[in-house]
Enzyme design. Structure first.
Site, PDB file in Angstrom:
ATOM      1  N   PHE A  34       0.849  -1.188   0.000  1.00 41.11           N
ATOM      2  CA  PHE A  34       0.000   0.000   0.000  1.00 41.11           C
ATOM      3  C   PHE A  34       0.890   1.245   0.000  1.00 41.11           C
ATOM      4  CE2 PHE A  34      -2.929   2.975   2.345  1.00 41.11           C
ATOM      5  CZ  PHE A  34      -3.905   3.042   1.362  1.00 41.11           C
ATOM      6  N   ALA A  35       0.678   2.122  -0.974  1.00 38.17           N
ATOM      7  CA  ALA A  35       1.549   3.280  -1.191  1.00 38.17           C
ATOM      8  C   ALA A  35       1.238   4.440  -0.258  1.00 38.17           C
ATOM      9  CB  ALA A  35       1.423   3.752  -2.639  1.00 38.17           C
ATOM     10  N   THR A  36       2.290   5.152   0.119  1.00 40.78           N
ATOM     11  CA  THR A  36       2.161   6.329   0.964  1.00 40.78           C
ATOM     12  C   THR A  36       1.227   7.389   0.360  1.00 40.78           C
ATOM     13  OG1 THR A  36       4.357   5.907   1.874  1.00 40.78           O
ATOM     14  CG2 THR A  36       3.467   8.134   2.164  1.00 40.78           C
ATOM     15  N   PHE A  38      -1.369   6.997  -1.438  1.00 39.11           N
ATOM     16  CA  PHE A  38      -2.754   6.549  -1.245  1.00 39.11           C
ATOM     17  C   PHE A  38      -3.164   6.669   0.221  1.00 39.11           C
ATOM     18  CE2 PHE A  38      -1.985   4.221  -5.290  1.00 39.11           C
ATOM     19  CZ  PHE A  38      -2.962   4.867  -6.025  1.00 39.11           C
ATOM     20  N   GLY A  41      -3.919  10.321   0.727  1.00 32.08           N
ATOM     21  CA  GLY A  41      -5.195  10.656   0.078  1.00 32.08           C
ATOM     22  C   GLY A  41      -6.389  10.132   0.846  1.00 32.08           C
ATOM     23  N   MET A  43      -6.458   9.546   4.075  1.00 31.66           N
ATOM     24  CA  MET A  43      -6.559  10.363   5.287  1.00 31.66           C
ATOM     25  C   MET A  43      -7.291  11.676   4.978  1.00 31.66           C
ATOM     26  SD  MET A  43      -2.857   9.820   7.104  1.00 31.66           S
ATOM     27  CE  MET A  43      -2.676   8.621   8.428  1.00 31.66           C
ATOM     28  N   GLU A  44      -6.946  12.283   3.854  1.00 32.97           N
ATOM     29  CA  GLU A  44      -7.623  13.523   3.458  1.00 32.97           C
ATOM     30  C   GLU A  44      -9.111  13.276   3.231  1.00 32.97           C
ATOM     31  OE1 GLU A  44      -6.995  17.336   0.531  1.00 32.97           O
ATOM     32  OE2 GLU A  44      -5.995  15.468  -0.034  1.00 32.97           O
ATOM     33  N   GLY A  63      -7.559  21.046   1.262  1.00 32.91           N
ATOM     34  CA  GLY A  63      -6.412  20.712   2.097  1.00 32.91           C
ATOM     35  C   GLY A  63      -5.367  21.803   2.033  1.00 32.91           C
ATOM     36  N   HIS A  70       4.368   7.382   7.517  1.00 32.44           N
ATOM     37  CA  HIS A  70       3.931   6.040   7.124  1.00 32.44           C
ATOM     38  C   HIS A  70       4.907   5.090   7.802  1.00 32.44           C
ATOM     39  CE1 HIS A  70       2.261   3.514   3.520  1.00 32.44           C
ATOM     40  NE2 HIS A  70       2.091   2.919   4.691  1.00 32.44           N
ATOM     41  N   ARG A 114      -7.252  21.702   7.013  1.00 32.84           N
ATOM     42  CA  ARG A 114      -8.164  21.994   5.907  1.00 32.84           C
ATOM     43  C   ARG A 114      -8.724  23.389   6.114  1.00 32.84           C
ATOM     44  NH1 ARG A 114      -8.610  18.112   2.728  1.00 32.84           N
ATOM     45  NH2 ARG A 114     -10.401  18.944   1.605  1.00 32.84           N
TER      46      ARG A 114
END
Length: 136
Positions: A34-36, A38, A41, A43-44, A63, A70, A114
């Site tokens: 799982f990529a950082t 993603f 994103g 989390m956002e 944002g 990570h 945000r």
């Protein structure tokens, strides 16, 4: 602007990690986990979703910043759960604390800011900016 949005509010969402979430989508010589980007994103998304439940008509959020760590890999196929909590509200700026967990352990943490915006004013600004580079 953000009716009934208060410090201490929280929300959590879960995501099933899929092959399209691989770090290898960003660079081939990375682990197939799982990529950082993603994780950031997602989390956002959780924070934006919480804010969205409390916005007045015509308002949105954007944002401003994210400080993301990570801290552990997640094999594809596992679920990721992200929990966000509102830690501060200063005018139209909302600050969040986030934690992410896979099915085994904590995998990430972040702070995220945000800003609440008036959609029509923001979109007009974006359109004007785009016109500056568009051929006449």
């Amino acid at each position: 602007m953000g009716k009934n949005l208060t410090v201490g509010m929280s929300k959590e969402l879960t995501l099933k990690t899929l092959p399209e979430h691989s770090a290898q989508r960003f660079f081939q010589n990375l682990p197939n986990v799982f990529a950082t980007p993603f994780l950031g994103g997602f989390m956002e998304q959780v924070c934006a979703s919480l804010i969205d439940e409390h916005l007045e008509p015509g308002m949105q959020s954007v944002g401003m910043s994210m400080n993301l760590k990570h801290i552990a890999p997640t094999p594809l196929g596992m679920e990721i759960k992200v929990v966000c909590e509102v830690t501060a509200i200063e005018g139209r700026k909302v600050t969040f604390k986030l934690e992410a967990f896979d099915e085994v352990e904590k995998v990430g943490e972040a702070t995220h800011e945000r800003f609440l915006i008036k959609a029509d004013k923001f979109n007009a600004h974006v359109l004007e900016k785009a016109k500056k580079i568009s051929p006449s």
